[in-house]
Design a protein around this motif. Structure first.
Motif, PDB file in Angstrom:
ATOM      1  N   PRO A  79       0.794  -1.231   0.000  1.00 38.41           N
ATOM      2  CA  PRO A  79       0.000   0.000   0.000  1.00 38.41           C
ATOM      3  C   PRO A  79       0.825   1.280   0.000  1.00 38.41           C
ATOM      4  O   PRO A  79       0.348   2.316  -0.474  1.00 38.41           O
ATOM      5  CB  PRO A  79      -0.848  -0.124   1.269  1.00 38.41           C
ATOM      6  CG  PRO A  79      -0.189  -1.178   2.100  1.00 38.41           C
ATOM      7  CD  PRO A  79       0.476  -2.104   1.145  1.00 38.41           C
ATOM      8  N   ARG A  80       2.056   1.238   0.509  1.00 39.51           N
ATOM      9  CA  ARG A  80       2.888   2.446   0.485  1.00 39.51           C
ATOM     10  C   ARG A  80       3.174   2.914  -0.936  1.00 39.51           C
ATOM     11  O   ARG A  80       3.359   4.117  -1.198  1.00 39.51           O
ATOM     12  CB  ARG A  80       4.214   2.176   1.224  1.00 39.51           C
ATOM     13  CG  ARG A  80       5.132   3.398   1.351  1.00 39.51           C
ATOM     14  CD  ARG A  80       6.481   3.000   1.932  1.00 39.51           C
ATOM     15  NE  ARG A  80       7.177   2.064   1.046  1.00 39.51           N
ATOM     16  CZ  ARG A  80       7.976   2.444   0.049  1.00 39.51           C
ATOM     17  NH1 ARG A  80       8.166   3.721  -0.228  1.00 39.51           N
ATOM     18  NH2 ARG A  80       8.554   1.525  -0.703  1.00 39.51           N
ATOM     19  N   LEU A  81       3.245   1.951  -1.886  1.00 38.61           N
ATOM     20  CA  LEU A  81       3.559   2.304  -3.265  1.00 38.61           C
ATOM     21  C   LEU A  81       2.376   2.906  -4.016  1.00 38.61           C
ATOM     22  O   LEU A  81       2.568   3.595  -5.027  1.00 38.61           O
ATOM     23  CB  LEU A  81       4.062   1.070  -4.027  1.00 38.61           C
ATOM     24  CG  LEU A  81       5.370   0.440  -3.544  1.00 38.61           C
ATOM     25  CD1 LEU A  81       5.761  -0.715  -4.462  1.00 38.61           C
ATOM     26  CD2 LEU A  81       6.497   1.461  -3.495  1.00 38.61           C
ATOM     27  N   ASP A  82       1.155   2.664  -3.549  1.00 39.97           N
ATOM     28  CA  ASP A  82      -0.022   3.125  -4.294  1.00 39.97           C
ATOM     29  C   ASP A  82      -0.030   4.635  -4.513  1.00 39.97           C
ATOM     30  O   ASP A  82      -0.157   5.095  -5.659  1.00 39.97           O
ATOM     31  CB  ASP A  82      -1.300   2.665  -3.592  1.00 39.97           C
ATOM     32  CG  ASP A  82      -1.458   1.151  -3.592  1.00 39.97           C
ATOM     33  OD1 ASP A  82      -0.867   0.502  -4.479  1.00 39.97           O
ATOM     34  OD2 ASP A  82      -2.154   0.629  -2.713  1.00 39.97           O
ATOM     35  N   PRO A  83       0.095   5.467  -3.462  1.00 40.57           N
ATOM     36  CA  PRO A  83       0.108   6.915  -3.713  1.00 40.57           C
ATOM     37  C   PRO A  83       1.333   7.370  -4.500  1.00 40.57           C
ATOM     38  O   PRO A  83       1.259   8.349  -5.252  1.00 40.57           O
ATOM     39  CB  PRO A  83       0.083   7.525  -2.304  1.00 40.57           C
ATOM     40  CG  PRO A  83       0.564   6.452  -1.401  1.00 40.57           C
ATOM     41  CD  PRO A  83       0.118   5.169  -2.015  1.00 40.57           C
ATOM     42  N   LEU A  84       2.448   6.677  -4.335  1.00 42.16           N
ATOM     43  CA  LEU A  84       3.635   7.036  -5.116  1.00 42.16           C
ATOM     44  C   LEU A  84       3.389   6.821  -6.603  1.00 42.16           C
ATOM     45  O   LEU A  84       3.757   7.658  -7.440  1.00 42.16           O
ATOM     46  CB  LEU A  84       4.835   6.203  -4.655  1.00 42.16           C
ATOM     47  CG  LEU A  84       5.348   6.447  -3.228  1.00 42.16           C
ATOM     48  CD1 LEU A  84       6.465   5.461  -2.900  1.00 42.16           C
ATOM     49  CD2 LEU A  84       5.847   7.877  -3.069  1.00 42.16           C
ATOM     50  N   LEU A  85       2.766   5.702  -6.941  1.00 45.75           N
ATOM     51  CA  LEU A  85       2.461   5.431  -8.346  1.00 45.75           C
ATOM     52  C   LEU A  85       1.488   6.455  -8.910  1.00 45.75           C
ATOM     53  O   LEU A  85       1.683   6.961 -10.032  1.00 45.75           O
ATOM     54  CB  LEU A  85       1.889   4.018  -8.497  1.00 45.75           C
ATOM     55  CG  LEU A  85       2.898   2.869  -8.415  1.00 45.75           C
ATOM     56  CD1 LEU A  85       2.187   1.533  -8.230  1.00 45.75           C
ATOM     57  CD2 LEU A  85       3.772   2.845  -9.661  1.00 45.75           C
ATOM     58  N   ARG A  86       0.455   6.796  -8.156  1.00 50.14           N
ATOM     59  CA  ARG A  86      -0.500   7.791  -8.651  1.00 50.14           C
ATOM     60  C   ARG A  86       0.186   9.140  -8.866  1.00 50.14           C
ATOM     61  O   ARG A  86      -0.096   9.839  -9.846  1.00 50.14           O
ATOM     62  CB  ARG A  86      -1.670   7.922  -7.673  1.00 50.14           C
ATOM     63  CG  ARG A  86      -2.640   6.748  -7.738  1.00 50.14           C
ATOM     64  CD  ARG A  86      -3.950   7.064  -7.034  1.00 50.14           C
ATOM     65  NE  ARG A  86      -3.753   7.248  -5.602  1.00 50.14           N
ATOM     66  CZ  ARG A  86      -3.811   6.253  -4.712  1.00 50.14           C
ATOM     67  NH1 ARG A  86      -4.051   5.020  -5.121  1.00 50.14           N
ATOM     68  NH2 ARG A  86      -3.646   6.504  -3.432  1.00 50.14           N
ATOM     69  N   ALA A  87       1.092   9.501  -7.977  1.00 47.46           N
ATOM     70  CA  ALA A  87       1.802  10.771  -8.141  1.00 47.46           C
ATOM     71  C   ALA A  87       2.712  10.740  -9.369  1.00 47.46           C
ATOM     72  O   ALA A  87       2.822  11.730 -10.102  1.00 47.46           O
ATOM     73  CB  ALA A  87       2.613  11.077  -6.883  1.00 47.46           C
ATOM     74  N   GLU A  88       3.352   9.608  -9.608  1.00 48.70           N
ATOM     75  CA  GLU A  88       4.310   9.518 -10.710  1.00 48.70           C
ATOM     76  C   GLU A  88       3.635   9.526 -12.073  1.00 48.70           C
ATOM     77  O   GLU A  88       4.238   9.928 -13.065  1.00 48.70           O
ATOM     78  CB  GLU A  88       5.172   8.256 -10.559  1.00 48.70           C
ATOM     79  CG  GLU A  88       6.150   8.306  -9.402  1.00 48.70           C
ATOM     80  CD  GLU A  88       7.124   9.456  -9.508  1.00 48.70           C
ATOM     81  OE1 GLU A  88       7.527   9.798 -10.638  1.00 48.70           O
ATOM     82  OE2 GLU A  88       7.479  10.028  -8.464  1.00 48.70           O
ATOM     83  N   ILE A  89       2.386   9.063 -12.152  1.00 48.31           N
ATOM     84  CA  ILE A  89       1.723   9.026 -13.460  1.00 48.31           C
ATOM     85  C   ILE A  89       0.898  10.287 -13.720  1.00 48.31           C
ATOM     86  O   ILE A  89       0.235  10.386 -14.760  1.00 48.31           O
ATOM     87  CB  ILE A  89       0.857   7.757 -13.616  1.00 48.31           C
ATOM     88  CG1 ILE A  89      -0.287   7.733 -12.614  1.00 48.31           C
ATOM     89  CG2 ILE A  89       1.719   6.507 -13.472  1.00 48.31           C
ATOM     90  CD1 ILE A  89      -1.605   8.193 -13.127  1.00 48.31           C
ATOM     91  N   ALA A  90       0.944  11.254 -12.810  1.00 42.94           N
ATOM     92  CA  ALA A  90       0.181  12.495 -12.985  1.00 42.94           C
ATOM     93  C   ALA A  90       0.550  13.161 -14.312  1.00 42.94           C
ATOM     94  O   ALA A  90       1.722  13.256 -14.670  1.00 42.94           O
ATOM     95  CB  ALA A  90       0.460  13.453 -11.828  1.00 42.94           C
ATOM     96  N   GLY A  91      -0.462  13.569 -15.055  1.00 44.64           N
ATOM     97  CA  GLY A  91      -0.241  14.213 -16.345  1.00 44.64           C
ATOM     98  C   GLY A  91      -0.148  13.261 -17.515  1.00 44.64           C
ATOM     99  O   GLY A  91      -0.015  13.697 -18.667  1.00 44.64           O
ATOM    100  N   SER A  92      -0.237  11.962 -17.255  1.00 50.08           N
ATOM    101  CA  SER A  92      -0.148  10.974 -18.330  1.00 50.08           C
ATOM    102  C   SER A  92      -1.487  10.863 -19.050  1.00 50.08           C
ATOM    103  O   SER A  92      -2.547  10.848 -18.427  1.00 50.08           O
ATOM    104  CB  SER A  92       0.239   9.594 -17.777  1.00 50.08           C
ATOM    105  OG  SER A  92       1.472   9.633 -17.114  1.00 50.08           O
ATOM    106  N   ASP A  93      -1.425  10.762 -20.365  1.00 47.79           N
ATOM    107  CA  ASP A  93      -2.630  10.447 -21.130  1.00 47.79           C
ATOM    108  C   ASP A  93      -2.967   8.970 -21.034  1.00 47.79           C
ATOM    109  O   ASP A  93      -4.136   8.574 -21.134  1.00 47.79           O
ATOM    110  CB  ASP A  93      -2.430  10.821 -22.601  1.00 47.79           C
ATOM    111  CG  ASP A  93      -2.239  12.311 -22.803  1.00 47.79           C
ATOM    112  OD1 ASP A  93      -3.024  13.094 -22.229  1.00 47.79           O
ATOM    113  OD2 ASP A  93      -1.296  12.695 -23.520  1.00 47.79           O
ATOM    114  N   LEU A  94      -1.920   8.161 -20.837  1.00 50.04           N
ATOM    115  CA  LEU A  94      -2.099   6.713 -20.857  1.00 50.04           C
ATOM    116  C   LEU A  94      -0.939   6.075 -20.113  1.00 50.04           C
ATOM    117  O   LEU A  94       0.193   6.582 -20.142  1.00 50.04           O
ATOM    118  CB  LEU A  94      -2.165   6.232 -22.305  1.00 50.04           C
ATOM    119  CG  LEU A  94      -2.337   4.745 -22.573  1.00 50.04           C
ATOM    120  CD1 LEU A  94      -3.294   4.533 -23.749  1.00 50.04           C
ATOM    121  CD2 LEU A  94      -0.986   4.103 -22.902  1.00 50.04           C
ATOM    122  N   VAL A  95      -1.205   4.957 -19.465  1.00 50.90           N
ATOM    123  CA  VAL A  95      -0.170   4.192 -18.774  1.00 50.90           C
ATOM    124  C   VAL A  95      -0.099   2.800 -19.402  1.00 50.90           C
ATOM    125  O   VAL A  95      -1.130   2.178 -19.671  1.00 50.90           O
ATOM    126  CB  VAL A  95      -0.469   4.070 -17.268  1.00 50.90           C
ATOM    127  CG1 VAL A  95       0.511   3.114 -16.591  1.00 50.90           C
ATOM    128  CG2 VAL A  95      -0.396   5.442 -16.602  1.00 50.90           C
TER     129      VAL A  95
END
Length: 415
Positions: A79-95
């Motif tokens: 669960p610690r990685l979940d917010p980190l991943l959401r922050a890192e993909i901010a601004g992405s059109d697609l993952v």
């Protein structure tokens, strides 16, 4: 488009086949004008920073180290990685997710819930099995064809000391349900071959209408061979001529190097060239002992871009033999063989049989006697190999072509 790739590892930390394909995709998409960034897991220990940065091929890579308690288990709940991943993909059109193993087991659902389209490439069988390739550790354990899990519990028990069979079975059921939900949440699923998609579907449902077959293609261009040197030789069977067989791949049981050496043992008129790293200690010594009087030349590990030069420096080859014991999801080395202008003999497991066509042969894995019979056949009638050589395509599919197809999938999802 702004595209974020999620990978299990990345250079300079580690690069296997999955990472090599993902890095090639990143370069190709960037060259087509897209904004590309990479967010990667890693097995390197956490050193106090939740995110570490690197620049690879001119692209930003963000590594997410795990803490000691964030282990590789059935649930992959981190669960610690979940917010980190959401922050890192901010601004992405697609993952585009290339794997779960070092990240979290719910990443597709989490990012989809955040409103971002997610594409998944299934590089191996990890979604169906924690052993990645569904290869049991012992011969007395059979891999089930469908949804039966009892033998799966026996298979992974050595890696789960202290777990009861009931606990393992419950964990495996939860894992299967979680990955079925992950695939169902994906906007599109990419498989590098039809055979791989079919094998996945034996164990997990694939969503109808969302599965795309996109072969990786040759991932890099070869550096030129020395002037006057040749990589691809025509075998005429003349007096004193030696059939030069080339093996490409890791030296270990999985890729079948031992099976190939046993097939060629004491066979007159043949020599074997082996390019690849020794991944099992003592393998080279075992291969030398198993070869008998058949000459073996070990060229060591190679970078794909230098392959033509390396083969030319070894004197060239007449054919490539790829007797893999595992069901390859694609088989990058087959592209390498064909790009060298060489016919390829492949095992009957995984994707290579659907791809080699007339430019080689499909032979049973783990069956040295059948492979030996084919070598004897070519030694007696070189015209058979000449016909396979003539069928090698002039051009090999490339990663650039794969990038165009992926781009089309992305645009359809965003339109």
């Amino acid at each position: 488009m702004q595209i974020t790739l999620l990978t299990p590892h990345y250079q300079p930390h580690f690069e296997g086949g999955t990472e090599f394909a993902a890095r090639t995709q990143a370069r190709a998409l960037s060259r087509r004008g897209h904004g590309v960034r990479i967010v990667s897991g890693t097995d390197r220990p956490h050193r106090g920073e939740d995110v570490e940065e690197a620049l690879v091929d001119g692209l930003a890579v963000r590594f997410l180290p795990r803490l000691p308690g964030e282990v590789f288990d059935l649930a992959l709940a981190r669960p610690r990685l979940d917010p980190l991943l959401r922050a890192e993909i901010a601004g992405s059109d697609l993952v585009h997710v290339h794997h779960w193993s070092t990240l979290t087991g719910s990443v597709v659902r989490d990012l989809t819930d955040a409103g971002v389209p997610v594409v998944v490439t299934l590089h191996d069988l990890f979604a169906t099995c924690p052993r990645f390739f569904r290869v049991p550790p012992a011969a007395d354990i059979s891999c089930p064809a469908g949804e039966e899990l009892e033998s799966c519990a026996s298979c992974i028990a050595p890696e789960a000391p202290g777990w009861s069979t009931a606990r393992l079975l419950a964990g495996l059921r939860e894992r299967r349900a979680a990955f079925a939900a992950e695939l169902d949440a994906a906007a599109a699923i990419v498989c590098p071959s039809a055979s791989h998609a079919e094998r996945i579907a034996r164990h997990l449902p694939l969503p109808t209408g969302r599965v795309h077959i996109v072969p990786h293609g040759l991932c890099v261009e070869f550096e030129p061979a020395p002037e006057g040197a040749r990589t691809s030789l025509a075998f005429a069977g003349a007096a004193g001529e030696t059939l030069r067989v080339l093996f490409l791949g890791h030296l270990g049981a999985a890729k079948g190097a031992g099976d190939l050496v046993r097939a060629l043992r004491d066979l007159p008129g043949v020599e074997l060239l082996l390019l690849g790293a020794e991944v099992e200690s003592g393998c080279i010594g075992e291969l030398r002992r198993a070869a008998g009087a058949t000459p073996l030349t070990f060229g060591g590990a190679y970078r794909v871009e230098e392959l033509a030069r390396r083969v030319a420096e070894l004197g060239g080859a007449h054919l490539v033999a790829l007797p893999s014991r595992v069901a390859e999801s694609y088989g990058l080395v087959l592209d390498e063989a064909l790009a060298l202008g060489l016919p390829a003999w492949v095992s009957d497991r995984g994707a290579p049989p659907e791809r080699v066509g007339s430019a080689g042969r499909v032979l049973p894995a783990e069956n040295p006697s059948r492979w030996r019979a084919s070598f004897e056949e070519v030694l007696a009638d070189p015209a058979l190999l000449a016909a396979e050589r003539a069928a090698v395509p002039e051009r090999t599919r490339t990663a650039r072509q794969a990038a165009v197809e992926l781009e089309s999938i992305y645009r359809d999802l965003l339109s």
